[in-house]
Write a protein that holds these residues in place. Sequence first.
Motif, PDB file in Angstrom:
ATOM      1  N   LEU A   1      -1.481  -4.658 -14.603  1.00  0.00           N
ATOM      2  CA  LEU A   1      -1.287  -5.867 -13.806  1.00  0.00           C
ATOM      3  C   LEU A   1      -0.079  -6.657 -14.299  1.00  0.00           C
ATOM      4  O   LEU A   1       0.709  -7.169 -13.505  1.00  0.00           O
ATOM      5  CB  LEU A   1      -2.542  -6.730 -13.829  1.00  0.00           C
ATOM      6  CG  LEU A   1      -3.664  -6.268 -12.877  1.00  0.00           C
ATOM      7  CD1 LEU A   1      -4.959  -7.027 -13.150  1.00  0.00           C
ATOM      8  CD2 LEU A   1      -3.251  -6.438 -11.419  1.00  0.00           C
TER       9      LEU A   1
ATOM     10  N   ILE B   1      -7.586  -4.952  -9.249  1.00  0.00           N
ATOM     11  CA  ILE B   1      -8.154  -6.282  -9.498  1.00  0.00           C
ATOM     12  C   ILE B   1      -9.678  -6.245  -9.574  1.00  0.00           C
ATOM     13  O   ILE B   1     -10.308  -7.191 -10.008  1.00  0.00           O
ATOM     14  CB  ILE B   1      -7.683  -7.356  -8.477  1.00  0.00           C
ATOM     15  CG1 ILE B   1      -8.249  -7.102  -7.091  1.00  0.00           C
ATOM     16  CG2 ILE B   1      -6.168  -7.499  -8.447  1.00  0.00           C
ATOM     17  CD1 ILE B   1      -8.173  -8.365  -6.227  1.00  0.00           C
ATOM     18  N   LEU B   2     -10.271  -5.110  -9.142  1.00  0.00           N
ATOM     19  CA  LEU B   2     -11.724  -4.974  -9.269  1.00  0.00           C
ATOM     20  C   LEU B   2     -12.120  -4.336 -10.593  1.00  0.00           C
ATOM     21  O   LEU B   2     -13.269  -4.457 -11.035  1.00  0.00           O
ATOM     22  CB  LEU B   2     -12.281  -4.130  -8.122  1.00  0.00           C
ATOM     23  CG  LEU B   2     -12.357  -4.805  -6.749  1.00  0.00           C
ATOM     24  CD1 LEU B   2     -12.789  -3.807  -5.687  1.00  0.00           C
ATOM     25  CD2 LEU B   2     -13.301  -5.999  -6.786  1.00  0.00           C
TER      26      LEU B   2
ATOM     27  N   LEU C   1      -1.777   5.149   5.692  1.00  0.00           N
ATOM     28  CA  LEU C   1      -1.213   4.722   4.412  1.00  0.00           C
ATOM     29  C   LEU C   1      -0.345   3.470   4.549  1.00  0.00           C
ATOM     30  O   LEU C   1       0.267   3.239   5.591  1.00  0.00           O
ATOM     31  CB  LEU C   1      -0.344   5.847   3.836  1.00  0.00           C
ATOM     32  CG  LEU C   1      -1.063   7.172   3.585  1.00  0.00           C
ATOM     33  CD1 LEU C   1      -0.059   8.234   3.152  1.00  0.00           C
ATOM     34  CD2 LEU C   1      -2.137   6.998   2.519  1.00  0.00           C
ATOM     35  N   ILE C   2      -0.292   2.685   3.470  1.00  0.00           N
ATOM     36  CA  ILE C   2       0.658   1.568   3.392  1.00  0.00           C
ATOM     37  C   ILE C   2       2.009   2.111   2.923  1.00  0.00           C
ATOM     38  O   ILE C   2       3.055   1.636   3.335  1.00  0.00           O
ATOM     39  CB  ILE C   2       0.124   0.484   2.420  1.00  0.00           C
ATOM     40  CG1 ILE C   2      -1.027  -0.272   3.080  1.00  0.00           C
ATOM     41  CG2 ILE C   2       1.238  -0.471   2.010  1.00  0.00           C
ATOM     42  CD1 ILE C   2      -1.601  -1.371   2.227  1.00  0.00           C
TER      43      ILE C   2
ATOM     44  N   THR D   1       6.564  -2.576  -2.170  1.00  0.00           N
ATOM     45  CA  THR D   1       5.128  -2.850  -2.160  1.00  0.00           C
ATOM     46  C   THR D   1       4.588  -2.683  -3.569  1.00  0.00           C
ATOM     47  O   THR D   1       5.033  -1.816  -4.315  1.00  0.00           O
ATOM     48  CB  THR D   1       4.365  -1.930  -1.186  1.00  0.00           C
ATOM     49  OG1 THR D   1       2.988  -2.332  -1.189  1.00  0.00           O
ATOM     50  CG2 THR D   1       4.443  -0.476  -1.575  1.00  0.00           C
ATOM     51  N   ILE D   2       3.654  -3.539  -3.932  1.00  0.00           N
ATOM     52  CA  ILE D   2       2.952  -3.339  -5.209  1.00  0.00           C
ATOM     53  C   ILE D   2       1.488  -3.062  -4.908  1.00  0.00           C
ATOM     54  O   ILE D   2       0.660  -3.013  -5.812  1.00  0.00           O
ATOM     55  CB  ILE D   2       3.081  -4.562  -6.145  1.00  0.00           C
ATOM     56  CG1 ILE D   2       2.588  -5.822  -5.428  1.00  0.00           C
ATOM     57  CG2 ILE D   2       4.491  -4.720  -6.657  1.00  0.00           C
ATOM     58  CD1 ILE D   2       2.306  -6.973  -6.381  1.00  0.00           C
ATOM     59  N   TYR D   3       1.176  -2.894  -3.610  1.00  0.00           N
ATOM     60  CA  TYR D   3      -0.224  -2.644  -3.257  1.00  0.00           C
ATOM     61  C   TYR D   3      -0.643  -1.224  -3.596  1.00  0.00           C
ATOM     62  O   TYR D   3      -1.805  -0.948  -3.774  1.00  0.00           O
ATOM     63  CB  TYR D   3      -0.458  -2.983  -1.785  1.00  0.00           C
ATOM     64  CG  TYR D   3      -0.157  -4.442  -1.501  1.00  0.00           C
ATOM     65  CD1 TYR D   3      -0.513  -5.415  -2.439  1.00  0.00           C
ATOM     66  CD2 TYR D   3       0.499  -4.854  -0.359  1.00  0.00           C
ATOM     67  CE1 TYR D   3      -0.224  -6.752  -2.224  1.00  0.00           C
ATOM     68  CE2 TYR D   3       0.788  -6.192  -0.136  1.00  0.00           C
ATOM     69  CZ  TYR D   3       0.435  -7.138  -1.080  1.00  0.00           C
ATOM     70  OH  TYR D   3       0.713  -8.466  -0.879  1.00  0.00           O
ATOM     71  N   HIS D   4       0.330  -0.338  -3.666  1.00  0.00           N
ATOM     72  CA  HIS D   4       0.085   0.987  -4.228  1.00  0.00           C
ATOM     73  C   HIS D   4       1.078   1.163  -5.371  1.00  0.00           C
ATOM     74  O   HIS D   4       2.279   0.968  -5.185  1.00  0.00           O
ATOM     75  CB  HIS D   4       0.316   2.079  -3.193  1.00  0.00           C
ATOM     76  CG  HIS D   4      -0.782   2.180  -2.186  1.00  0.00           C
ATOM     77  ND1 HIS D   4      -0.763   3.066  -1.151  1.00  0.00           N
ATOM     78  CD2 HIS D   4      -1.949   1.507  -2.080  1.00  0.00           C
ATOM     79  CE1 HIS D   4      -1.871   2.919  -0.431  1.00  0.00           C
ATOM     80  NE2 HIS D   4      -2.595   1.975  -0.963  1.00  0.00           N
TER      81      HIS D   4
ATOM     82  N   SER E   1      -4.408   1.630  -6.237  1.00  0.00           N
ATOM     83  CA  SER E   1      -4.172   0.512  -5.332  1.00  0.00           C
ATOM     84  C   SER E   1      -4.449  -0.791  -6.079  1.00  0.00           C
ATOM     85  O   SER E   1      -5.250  -0.839  -7.015  1.00  0.00           O
ATOM     86  CB  SER E   1      -5.053   0.618  -4.099  1.00  0.00           C
ATOM     87  OG  SER E   1      -6.383   0.352  -4.449  1.00  0.00           O
ATOM     88  N   LEU E   2      -3.767  -1.833  -5.647  1.00  0.00           N
ATOM     89  CA  LEU E   2      -3.961  -3.139  -6.268  1.00  0.00           C
ATOM     90  C   LEU E   2      -5.395  -3.614  -6.071  1.00  0.00           C
ATOM     91  O   LEU E   2      -5.974  -4.304  -6.904  1.00  0.00           O
ATOM     92  CB  LEU E   2      -2.961  -4.144  -5.676  1.00  0.00           C
ATOM     93  CG  LEU E   2      -2.865  -5.503  -6.355  1.00  0.00           C
ATOM     94  CD1 LEU E   2      -2.599  -5.382  -7.848  1.00  0.00           C
ATOM     95  CD2 LEU E   2      -1.788  -6.356  -5.699  1.00  0.00           C
ATOM     96  N   ARG E   3      -6.000  -3.199  -4.959  1.00  0.00           N
ATOM     97  CA  ARG E   3      -7.398  -3.534  -4.698  1.00  0.00           C
ATOM     98  C   ARG E   3      -8.291  -3.005  -5.823  1.00  0.00           C
ATOM     99  O   ARG E   3      -9.138  -3.722  -6.349  1.00  0.00           O
ATOM    100  CB  ARG E   3      -7.826  -2.913  -3.359  1.00  0.00           C
ATOM    101  CG  ARG E   3      -9.225  -3.301  -2.900  1.00  0.00           C
ATOM    102  CD  ARG E   3      -9.748  -2.320  -1.859  1.00  0.00           C
ATOM    103  NE  ARG E   3      -9.205  -2.509  -0.528  1.00  0.00           N
ATOM    104  CZ  ARG E   3      -9.907  -2.965   0.523  1.00  0.00           C
ATOM    105  NH1 ARG E   3     -11.172  -3.276   0.384  1.00  0.00           N
ATOM    106  NH2 ARG E   3      -9.345  -3.076   1.689  1.00  0.00           N
TER     107      ARG E   3
ATOM    108  N   LEU F   1       2.981  -4.860 -13.071  1.00  0.00           N
ATOM    109  CA  LEU F   1       3.209  -5.065 -11.639  1.00  0.00           C
ATOM    110  C   LEU F   1       3.770  -6.456 -11.368  1.00  0.00           C
ATOM    111  O   LEU F   1       4.586  -6.645 -10.476  1.00  0.00           O
ATOM    112  CB  LEU F   1       1.918  -4.865 -10.846  1.00  0.00           C
ATOM    113  CG  LEU F   1       1.450  -3.418 -10.702  1.00  0.00           C
ATOM    114  CD1 LEU F   1       0.224  -3.348  -9.814  1.00  0.00           C
ATOM    115  CD2 LEU F   1       2.557  -2.547 -10.114  1.00  0.00           C
TER     116      LEU F   1
ATOM    117  N   VAL G   1      -6.388   7.621  -8.320  1.00  0.00           N
ATOM    118  CA  VAL G   1      -6.761   8.696  -7.396  1.00  0.00           C
ATOM    119  C   VAL G   1      -5.765   9.817  -7.617  1.00  0.00           C
ATOM    120  O   VAL G   1      -4.553   9.590  -7.597  1.00  0.00           O
ATOM    121  CB  VAL G   1      -6.673   8.202  -5.941  1.00  0.00           C
ATOM    122  CG1 VAL G   1      -6.925   9.352  -4.965  1.00  0.00           C
ATOM    123  CG2 VAL G   1      -7.661   7.080  -5.712  1.00  0.00           C
TER     124      VAL G   1
ATOM    125  N   ILE H   1      -3.459  13.211  -4.247  1.00  0.00           N
ATOM    126  CA  ILE H   1      -2.498  12.342  -3.586  1.00  0.00           C
ATOM    127  C   ILE H   1      -1.962  12.998  -2.332  1.00  0.00           C
ATOM    128  O   ILE H   1      -1.680  14.194  -2.315  1.00  0.00           O
ATOM    129  CB  ILE H   1      -1.289  12.082  -4.519  1.00  0.00           C
ATOM    130  CG1 ILE H   1      -1.783  11.808  -5.937  1.00  0.00           C
ATOM    131  CG2 ILE H   1      -0.433  10.953  -4.007  1.00  0.00           C
ATOM    132  CD1 ILE H   1      -0.767  12.119  -6.984  1.00  0.00           C
TER     133      ILE H   1
END
Lengths: 445, 445
Positions: B151, B186-187, B223-224, B163-166, B181-183, B154, B199, B202
């Motif tokens: 984190l 943060i979890l 995909l993003i 993007t920093i979401y992936h 993923s950023l999701r 990033l 993951v 890929i």
Amino acid sequence: MNHETLALSLSQAAEQQQFAQAIEQVEDLRPIDIADVLALIDATLARQLLERLPNRSTIFSYLEADIQVAMAHEYPRAILAKIVGEMPADERTDLYKQLNQKQRDALLPALAQAKREDIRRLSAYEERTAGALMTSDYATLDAEMTVAEALAALRLEAPDAETIYHAYVIDDERKLLGVVSLRVLILAAPEQKIGKIMVSNIVSCDVNDDQEDVAKTVARYDLIALPITDAKGALVGIVTHDDAMDVASDEATDDFHKSGGVSTMVGKLKDVSIRVLYRKRVFWLVFLVFGNLLSGISIANFEDVIAANLVLVFFLPLLVDSGGNAGSQSATLMVRALATGDVVMRDWFSLLGREAMVALMLGATMAVAISIIGYIRGDAVVSLVLALSMVSVVMIGCVIGMSLPFVLNKLGFDPATASAPLITSVCDASGVLIYLFIASQFLPL
Amino acid sequence: MNHETLALSLSQAAEQQQFAQAIEQVEDLRPIDIADVLALIDATLARQLLERLPNRSTIFSYLEADIQVAMAHEYPRAILAKIVGEMPADERTDLYKQLNQKQRDALLPALAQAKREDIRRLSAYEERTAGALMTSDYATLDAEMTVAEALAALRLEAPDAETIYHAYVIDDERKLLGVVSLRVLILAAPEQKIGKIMVSNIVSCDVNDDQEDVAKTVARYDLIALPITDAKGALVGIVTHDDAMDVASDEATDDFHKSGGVSTMVGKLKDVSIRVLYRKRVFWLVFLVFGNLLSGISIANFEDVIAANLVLVFFLPLLVDSGGNAGSQSATLMVRALATGDVVMRDWFSLLGREAMVALMLGATMAVAISIIGYIRGDAVVSLVLALSMVSVVMIGCVIGMSLPFVLNKLGFDPATASAPLITSVCDASGVLIYLFIASQFLPL
């Protein structure tokens, strides 16, 4: 291993009730790939496998609608309710809309109260609107929250929300105040207030907007998700980038079909029934049969000159097709430019002059080609008739081809509607008329 | 305020050198909207305004290529280098490719070493490949990092990454090991290792893959961003969802144009020059003039029967167009289904039988319509000739229309190439032949 081989091996394992072994073969695949494999195997085995897969709701969402409905019919109510309950809200609503009343009545009571209401609310929106496309799985924040509180809230919402990369700031009446990206959140100081860091010039669409406009807005502003609001400005849903991309692709397919005289068709070409294919195509074909009578009537008026100069018939298909081909090109360019928004109604007049110029150049080039053939096959007069006709036919064709999409648009039709065959017919009729008229001026009766 | 009004008011303020006041009017707009407004005002004023806008590089990225190049030419080298230096890597490379050698030589030395190398590397990939589409502004992580360290990393990369979401997990040789993923980040617990939560199955594309496949992959897997790797599996870039959406739209436009016999054309229809329009359209039109001679030759062979039965000419355009129209419909359906991947080459045979069935039904319906008109205009024999011809012409048209895209595909051409006019010509020629042959069997010479 390709999907067919995998399906075979999966079937064999499932037939012997070795579900654990079967699942091991696919669990590393992406949900959409698992759905593709399941679609290839026996329905009962596929159902038994699916209910044992860890991310079954996601996989189920990726199955074709008819397979979903068939499975929904067979699953015990408790399992179905679990699978459907875990689906994304928009996919769940799409499935619900496919079910008959009996199936709906069986499913609804098994779902939690909130999900029942959500389905009822989402399924009420008209097809092809933002409302029918949006999902209610989005993350919201309060402007008074601190960044630390917001991050904690997003962690709680993460498992259910389709995206937490954009979170929407709303007031007590759900009025949309702003949007905060997760990128901004993780960069901000933890004690900062959300109201201070949110972006308040929000791009949004109305719930009744056409899905095509929604897709265009997502594309124009490069959004991950687009908030959808109602007449009062209250947030009612979001449309994610992937759904917008699917809509853009479907709309392009639709325009492509329409331009070829095929009515709007849902589903993959491979799966559409013969009856549907017939119904979607017959209207324009029969309509154009009558449209083409116009060419026949032109011909009937010039039977004398044709009888006296049979060589004219030799060039008839060539000349009328050239007008139609040039007109189709113009229409093709215009239909797509109108669809993508590159050209708008008020550009018509300025484009017309340029199109006439291009048409003159194209017609002149083609006139050279045909007058040579005309001289060989006929004589100098025939050659002249052909050259003059070609230039006129191509120019008329281009002007009609360029203008028809605008006219259709103005009349409230989709400019893509049957543009190619319609223009071919109109150009043919005017081509025949021009050709035979010019011929009757130069050739003996 | 619409863009035109805003442009006017902005010009007036800028002319009086009141730049602060001008900027205040637009600074709340989205970058793409500011770019649209700037495109409407005088080039010098637009340039002066742009260099004063806070997010000038983003706005500059949204300007049309020709405006970018014109501005690049006028800006002092220091300002240009700053604007270009802050642009996203993919947009910067696109601009660089538009510049002439003199402009490139002026720009390159002003950029930082890393950006110079980046431009050289990215601009080396062939057009329409993943390499030409990707950006090098992505975030990478190390498998040994903890979530907290990731984190923090990033946060440092956020200002530069698209993007920093992936975030992509790579080893020392930049080999792509996984994606986080950023999701998920943060979890996850802060002390968790990235290698444990990433993951590793890929979805990625090769740097030489066609951009159309890249867009399809992004769409299929929702995909993003899609990671792009080289032959050794090393990460070399990412393609973001918005660029994939643009490619999908461009490819659809391209197919649409090609199907109407217009060659691949870059740029908006409004802005394309008359010369380019002529060049993109003339080839197929002249080609089809010669193609249509086939119809003429068929007619020449049946001049006796035509001379004896001039009523045949009345129905000639109608009959041959019907075959062309039905064939265009089939081709339209097939071209788009091949483009979206709904249909693949091996489906050809199974689709052929179904198409013949649909064509028979369509042909029969149209035969009823035309035989009534034939009876009124001619007699029972003419009516029979027309009905028989119509069924045959429509069936032949549909089978050709369905098969031609497969044949073009097999021969290595894009199945969309000129499908509508090509099929019209082929169907016309066979239609004329069938019609006159049937007529010669039933009608007196």
